[in-house]
Design an enzyme around this catalytic site. Sequence first.
Site, PDB file in Angstrom:
ATOM      1  N   GLU A   1       0.828  -1.206   0.000  1.00  0.00           N
ATOM      2  CA  GLU A   1       0.000   0.000   0.000  1.00  0.00           C
ATOM      3  C   GLU A   1       0.868   1.264   0.000  1.00  0.00           C
ATOM      4  O   GLU A   1       0.460   2.299  -0.509  1.00  0.00           O
ATOM      5  CB  GLU A   1      -0.932  -0.016   1.215  1.00  0.00           C
ATOM      6  CG  GLU A   1      -2.350   0.363   0.846  1.00  0.00           C
ATOM      7  CD  GLU A   1      -3.358   0.122   1.964  1.00  0.00           C
ATOM      8  OE1 GLU A   1      -4.284  -0.657   1.748  1.00  0.00           O
ATOM      9  OE2 GLU A   1      -3.225   0.709   3.052  1.00  0.00           O
TER      10      GLU A   1
ATOM     11  N   HIS B   1       8.067 -27.015   0.782  1.00  0.00           N
ATOM     12  CA  HIS B   1       7.403 -28.140   0.110  1.00  0.00           C
ATOM     13  C   HIS B   1       6.296 -27.648  -0.808  1.00  0.00           C
ATOM     14  O   HIS B   1       5.388 -28.387  -1.142  1.00  0.00           O
ATOM     15  CB  HIS B   1       6.871 -29.114   1.168  1.00  0.00           C
ATOM     16  CG  HIS B   1       7.977 -29.637   2.031  1.00  0.00           C
ATOM     17  ND1 HIS B   1       8.675 -30.786   1.731  1.00  0.00           N
ATOM     18  CD2 HIS B   1       8.564 -29.121   3.149  1.00  0.00           C
ATOM     19  CE1 HIS B   1       9.614 -30.973   2.649  1.00  0.00           C
ATOM     20  NE2 HIS B   1       9.577 -29.970   3.512  1.00  0.00           N
TER      21      HIS B   1
ATOM     22  N   LYS C   1     -13.393   1.579  -2.214  1.00  0.00           N
ATOM     23  CA  LYS C   1     -14.261   1.947  -1.080  1.00  0.00           C
ATOM     24  C   LYS C   1     -15.488   2.695  -1.596  1.00  0.00           C
ATOM     25  O   LYS C   1     -16.620   2.431  -1.197  1.00  0.00           O
ATOM     26  CB  LYS C   1     -13.502   2.823  -0.077  1.00  0.00           C
ATOM     27  CG  LYS C   1     -12.467   2.078   0.778  1.00  0.00           C
ATOM     28  CD  LYS C   1     -11.984   2.949   1.949  1.00  0.00           C
ATOM     29  CE  LYS C   1     -10.970   2.229   2.824  1.00  0.00           C
ATOM     30  NZ  LYS C   1     -10.521   2.975   3.995  1.00  0.00           N
TER      31      LYS C   1
HETATM   32  O1  PA5 Z   1      -3.240   1.590   5.814  1.00  0.00           O
HETATM   33  C1  PA5 Z   1      -4.329   2.088   5.599  1.00  0.00           C
HETATM   34  O2  PA5 Z   1      -4.512   3.325   5.627  1.00  0.00           O
HETATM   35  C2  PA5 Z   1      -5.549   1.227   5.298  1.00  0.00           C
HETATM   36  O3  PA5 Z   1      -5.200  -0.111   5.183  1.00  0.00           O
HETATM   37  C3  PA5 Z   1      -6.590   1.374   6.399  1.00  0.00           C
HETATM   38  O4  PA5 Z   1      -6.024   0.989   7.612  1.00  0.00           O
HETATM   39  C4  PA5 Z   1      -7.840   0.533   6.105  1.00  0.00           C
HETATM   40  O5  PA5 Z   1      -8.355   0.849   4.858  1.00  0.00           O
HETATM   41  C5  PA5 Z   1      -8.898   0.763   7.184  1.00  0.00           C
HETATM   42  O6  PA5 Z   1      -9.196   2.112   7.280  1.00  0.00           O
HETATM   43  P1  PA5 Z   1      -9.937   2.719   8.542  1.00  0.00           P
HETATM   44  O7  PA5 Z   1      -9.077   2.526   9.727  1.00  0.00           O
HETATM   45  O8  PA5 Z   1     -10.119   4.156   8.204  1.00  0.00           O
HETATM   46  O9  PA5 Z   1     -11.239   1.989   8.673  1.00  0.00           O
END
Ligand code: PA5
Length: 469
Positions: free
Chosen positions: A295, A324, A438
């Site tokens: 990410e 394996h 989203k």
């Molecule tokens: O790293 C990130 O920003 C994302 O993976 C969020 O943690 C994830 O989308 C969840 O978001 P939120 O905490 O706003 O629900």
Amino acid sequence: MAKPQIKIDYKNVTSAVIGTKDGITPRQLKSLGKKIKPLISKINKQRKAGETPFRDLPYNKRISRRVNAVVKTLRKECDYLVVLGIGGSALGNIALDTALRPFLPNPKDKQFKRPRLFVLDNVDPDQFGSFLDYIKPKLKRTVFNVISKSGRTSETAAQFMIIREMLIDALGKTGYQKRVVATTDANEGTLRKIAETDKLQTLEVPDGVGGRFSVLSAVGLFSAAMCGINISQLLAGARDMNERVSCKNFWKNPAAINAAINYHYYTHGKPISVMMPYSFELKDMADWYRQLWAESLGKKLDLNKRKVWIGPTPVKALGVTDQHSKVQLYREGPNDKLFTFLQVNNFGRDVKIGSAPDCAPELGFLAGKKMSTLFNNEKKATEYALLESKRPCLTVLFDKVNAYTVGQFIYLFEVTTSFTGALFNINPYDQPAVELGKEATFALMGKEGYEDFAKEIRSKTKTDKKYLV
Ligand code: PA5
């Protein structure tokens, strides 16, 4: 006594070991050092200017004080702790739990009395439904920690709405209030609004700390502390690593070296990065790393808004299990991967292998040996086999796995991500591509104002019988 440490061993990425085609030559390493030197200063400056607040989490005493205060109000009445969250609001919690608690606690162990942790980071109705059946009779001994920084994530919101209704039905409004802790933005967002209206206990996701960089905030610390993990040691380990990754000398800075090696391989035909722990305890750290890396570094635009479509692909493997399964590909498939092993020098315990049955003297070579010896020798065997195929291998060596070394590991990889982002000249702290999914979910689930968008998505994703076989 010296505190246990983690160290990166990078010998097996060098040309001296795997040759000049696949290994890094001393000249290349030196020039990587030159390239990264100004970035070390830049990142240190950003930190001082408060632009990377995740770096300050290990020093923030206010957070652990608040976490411990909330834990105190709940620990005695909690046998089950349930985290509702996803992505950065879940993966760190899972990783800490697997790393720092026994696989199956022994009744004599202090951990036996600690709550069992469930992290529900999905909306699969089969899984969630069966969990509800399990937890319903235990609600009076259960605490739910709903975590969402934005408060608008559909998965977490849906889970929370189910649990909220169930708790109010079963225990009344007061019972519900007692059983829920909301971790969210300090001032704004839907979850903050609900928590204030419903008068829930709250913890904060600090300003400017993105989900995947938040495990050392209340996001990860609350479930850890509830489960008896030593969060002060976790933070002390992170502070120890902070000293090392702030060092201006490239050769002494493990995050800079790690980032430089990863950058080198990405730009030299090896865009896949495999993390392979030889430790059950560390297996979910590889999952946490996978999100952090993907990410943060998978980006279309660089800092000059030029299209670069950049990003190494993180892959999780597990020693010895994947010897394996995937190692065949890793040795004889394309030479497009950098391997990062996690190795533990001292395990918390050991198990002696029994004697060989009389009818099978050929198993005598294992008899009486320690399981840790087998485990770590298998790591060496796999590494050797990969090196024979000219595959570059890094190892993160843990003296032992405890809260102190896990804190170091988390901080090391977070800062490595900052350095690698700087080398790629991208912003590692945003995730614009995740947002579209989203928004599309909002549209498909009927959120007001998204009607046209929903039509467009449906027309593109509709099943066409013509293509069904
Ligand atoms: O790293 C990130 O920003 C994302 O993976 C969020 O943690 C994830 O989308 C969840 O978001 P939120 O905490 O706003 O629900």
